[in-house]
Motif scaffolding. Structure first.
Motif, PDB file in Angstrom:
ATOM      1  N   ALA A 160      -1.404  -7.041  -4.500  1.00 12.52           N
ATOM      2  CA  ALA A 160      -2.292  -7.774  -3.585  1.00 12.52           C
ATOM      3  C   ALA A 160      -2.263  -9.256  -3.926  1.00 12.52           C
ATOM      4  CB  ALA A 160      -3.725  -7.264  -3.705  1.00 12.52           C
ATOM      5  N   ARG A 161      -2.194 -10.065  -2.908  1.00 12.28           N
ATOM      6  CA  ARG A 161      -2.260 -11.520  -3.098  1.00 12.28           C
ATOM      7  C   ARG A 161      -3.241 -12.100  -2.088  1.00 12.28           C
ATOM      8  NH1 ARG A 161       3.476 -12.509  -4.193  1.00 12.28           N
ATOM      9  NH2 ARG A 161       4.068 -10.874  -5.672  1.00 12.28           N
TER      10      ARG A 161
ATOM     11  N   ASP B 239      -4.485  -0.315  -7.633  1.00 12.56           N
ATOM     12  CA  ASP B 239      -4.717   1.131  -7.818  1.00 12.56           C
ATOM     13  C   ASP B 239      -6.052   1.601  -7.219  1.00 12.56           C
ATOM     14  OD1 ASP B 239      -2.274   1.542  -9.023  1.00 12.56           O
ATOM     15  OD2 ASP B 239      -3.039   1.081 -11.023  1.00 12.56           O
ATOM     16  N   LYS B 240      -6.560   0.830  -6.284  1.00 11.46           N
ATOM     17  CA  LYS B 240      -7.812   1.198  -5.590  1.00 11.46           C
ATOM     18  C   LYS B 240      -7.481   1.506  -4.129  1.00 11.46           C
ATOM     19  CE  LYS B 240     -10.527   0.268  -9.079  1.00 11.46           C
ATOM     20  NZ  LYS B 240     -10.577  -1.097  -9.529  1.00 11.46           N
ATOM     21  N   PRO B 241      -8.335   2.256  -3.447  1.00  9.14           N
ATOM     22  CA  PRO B 241      -8.092   2.500  -2.032  1.00  9.14           C
ATOM     23  C   PRO B 241      -8.242   1.218  -1.206  1.00  9.14           C
ATOM     24  CG  PRO B 241     -10.120   3.587  -2.769  1.00  9.14           C
ATOM     25  CD  PRO B 241      -9.516   2.955  -3.971  1.00  9.14           C
ATOM     26  N   ALA B 242      -7.482   1.155  -0.118  1.00 13.56           N
ATOM     27  CA  ALA B 242      -7.561  -0.023   0.757  1.00 13.56           C
ATOM     28  C   ALA B 242      -8.746   0.140   1.694  1.00 13.56           C
ATOM     29  CB  ALA B 242      -6.257  -0.170   1.543  1.00 13.56           C
TER      30      ALA B 242
ATOM     31  N   ILE C 131       0.845  -1.205   0.000  1.00 14.03           N
ATOM     32  CA  ILE C 131       0.000   0.000   0.000  1.00 14.03           C
ATOM     33  C   ILE C 131       0.878   1.253   0.000  1.00 14.03           C
ATOM     34  CG2 ILE C 131      -1.802   1.264   1.246  1.00 14.03           C
ATOM     35  CD1 ILE C 131      -2.620  -1.362   2.573  1.00 14.03           C
ATOM     36  N   GLU C 132       0.563   2.174  -0.900  1.00 17.59           N
ATOM     37  CA  GLU C 132       1.248   3.481  -0.896  1.00 17.59           C
ATOM     38  C   GLU C 132       0.187   4.559  -0.834  1.00 17.59           C
ATOM     39  OE1 GLU C 132       3.774   3.894  -4.340  1.00 17.59           O
ATOM     40  OE2 GLU C 132       4.794   1.997  -3.861  1.00 17.59           O
ATOM     41  N   ASP C 133       0.265   5.432   0.160  1.00 22.07           N
ATOM     42  CA  ASP C 133      -0.707   6.527   0.332  1.00 22.07           C
ATOM     43  C   ASP C 133      -2.149   6.013   0.265  1.00 22.07           C
ATOM     44  OD1 ASP C 133       1.417   8.271   0.484  1.00 22.07           O
ATOM     45  OD2 ASP C 133       1.449   8.565  -1.697  1.00 22.07           O
TER      46      ASP C 133
ATOM     47  N   LEU D  40      -8.247  -9.161   4.520  1.00 21.06           N
ATOM     48  CA  LEU D  40      -7.765  -7.947   3.838  1.00 21.06           C
ATOM     49  C   LEU D  40      -7.850  -6.730   4.763  1.00 21.06           C
ATOM     50  CD1 LEU D  40      -9.281  -8.656   0.312  1.00 21.06           C
ATOM     51  CD2 LEU D  40      -6.835  -8.470   0.856  1.00 21.06           C
ATOM     52  N   MET D  41      -8.907  -6.662   5.567  1.00 18.20           N
ATOM     53  CA  MET D  41      -9.004  -5.564   6.541  1.00 18.20           C
ATOM     54  C   MET D  41      -7.816  -5.613   7.504  1.00 18.20           C
ATOM     55  SD  MET D  41     -11.621  -3.604   5.953  1.00 18.20           S
ATOM     56  CE  MET D  41     -11.840  -2.697   7.472  1.00 18.20           C
TER      57      MET D  41
END
Ligand SMILES: Cc1cc2nc3c(=O)[nH]c(=O)nc-3n(C[C@H](O)[C@H](O)[C@H](O)COP(=O)(O)OP(=O)(O)OC[C@H]3O[C@@H](n4cnc5c(N)ncnc54)[C@H](O)[C@@H]3O)c2cc1C
Ligand code: SF4
Length: 329
Positions: free
Chosen positions: A258-259, A281-284, A250-252, A321-322
């Motif tokens: 993701a795996r 390229d999506k928000p986490a 994750i960047e910014d 993922l959370m």
């Protein structure tokens, strides 16, 4: 147990020669799975080649910046190795979620990859099982199939692969180094285990005369964002009903890699790379995680007693993922 002969190899070439020279020969490492199967006569090799004295029992850096796990390193020594704990904590957590301390002290990394399914019928010689006896049928399809696959099953076998370690190795894109009479080769982890298809007796693409020498981890260990979740009937000493290894880069707050690998749901650790790519390229955030979980379970197919696994998998992916999006060492 039936009689068998035994020899001890001190190096890889001798081990391969010994297994090739004897009819129906097997390597024995920790013996924690092989001997159980021999005792109940599910397998009955005529010769065992002991490989525990071969010096592939160290963990070393590789030239590309990754880590090489010798096939004879124990699961315990792998999980507690400082470089694994620091650079590949996902792997350490997955190994420690499996078996018991005593078993992990004995079990080896090579043997872990080759452990057999825990399908009840595979272990019960009074029932039909295509994996144990090709062509005999599959008692699980119309039987008690609570532990069984929801992805990639066939009309010949619906068994699952039981390893925890392998779920992490699948997420990390490990590579398996093997040597046989014709030399050495590298098998990408996703090609190591097989789906059952019409040859469920074959768990992997390793040939019988090939030995695993090491498992190589690529440089990227996802040490900042990872988690391993294992859902099981008891809090310890039980195999996964559904497990999830999740890693994120994750960047910014934007996901760059993701795996997601699932255990307990297929004949091999299960990945859906197309679904994983939905996160890039999506928000986490939870919305994105729910979308990818839905995409993964869309392909699931249950049997009479394991429908619960589909919802369990969906929820576990979101939770993993959370958690991964929030973990920092
Ligand atoms: C009660 C119990 C509970 C368990 N719970 C879990 C769990 O929760 N999660 C989990 O992941 N695992 C679990 N396990 C499985 C355990 O992790 C495996 O039995 C172990 O990893 C196998 O390693 P080993 O060295 O003992 O292999 P062995 O039993 O020696 O060998 C297994 C197979 O691998 C082959 N083999 C071994 N090494 C090599 C090599 N280098 N090259 C080629 N072939 C090789 C052998 O010929 C054999 O076919 C459990 C086991 C038991 C008995
Ligand atoms: S699911 Fe596979 S291992 Fe289990 S009984 Fe059927 S063929 Fe055998």
């Amino acid at each position: 147990m039936r009689p068998f002969s035994y020899s001890r190899a001190e190096d890889i070439d001798t081990a391969v020669n010994e297994v090739t020279a004897h009819e129906d020969a097997r390597f024995i490492a920790g013996g924690t799975n092989l001997l159980d199967l021999m005792k109940i006569d599910v397998i009955h090799p005529q010769h065992l080649v002991d490989i525990t004295h071969i010096a592939h029992d160290t963990i070393e850096n590789t030239e590309d910046g990754g880590l090489r796990l010798g096939a004879l390193v124990t699961n315990a020594d792998t999980a507690y190795h400082p470089e694994v704990e620091k650079r590949y904590p996902l792997l350490a957590h997955a190994i420690l979620a499996g078996a018991s301390p005593q078993l992990r002290n004995k079990a080896t990394d090579g043997g872990n990859l080759l452990q057999r399914t825990r399908c009840y019928y595979f272990y019960d010689k009074t029932t039909a099982c295509n994996k144990r006896e090709p062509g005999s049928g599959c008692a699980a399809i119309d039987g008690y199939n609570r532990l069984h696959a929801i992805f990639g099953a066939s009309e010949h076998c619906i068994a699952t692969h039981p390893s925890d370690m392998c779920v992490a190795l699948a997420a990390l894109d490990a590579r398996v180094q093997v040597t046989g009479p014709d030399g050495s080769r590298t098998i990408p982890f996703e090609d190591f285990h097989r789906l059952p298809g019409d040859t469920p007796e074959k768990d992997t693409n390793l040939r019988e005369d090939e030995i695993i020498t090491s498992v190589d981890l690529p440089p990227k260990g996802f040490a900042d964002h990872y988690t391993y979740i294992k859902n099981r009937d008891r809090a310890s000493y039980a195999f996964a009903l559904v497990s999830v290894a999740a890693t994120l880069e994750i960047e910014d707050n934007v996901i760059k890699d993701a795996r997601i690998a699932l255990g307990g749901v297929a004949h091999k650790p299960w990945r859906n790379k197309e679904a994983e790519s939905l996160l890039i390229d999506k928000p986490a955030d939870r919305d994105g995680f729910q979308a990818v979980a839905a995409a993964i379970v869309k392909e699931a197919k249950s049997f009479r007693y394991n429908e619960f696994k589909i919802e369990l998998a969906r929820r576990s992916i979101v939770r993993a993922l959370m958690e991964a999006s929030q973990t920092y060492q």
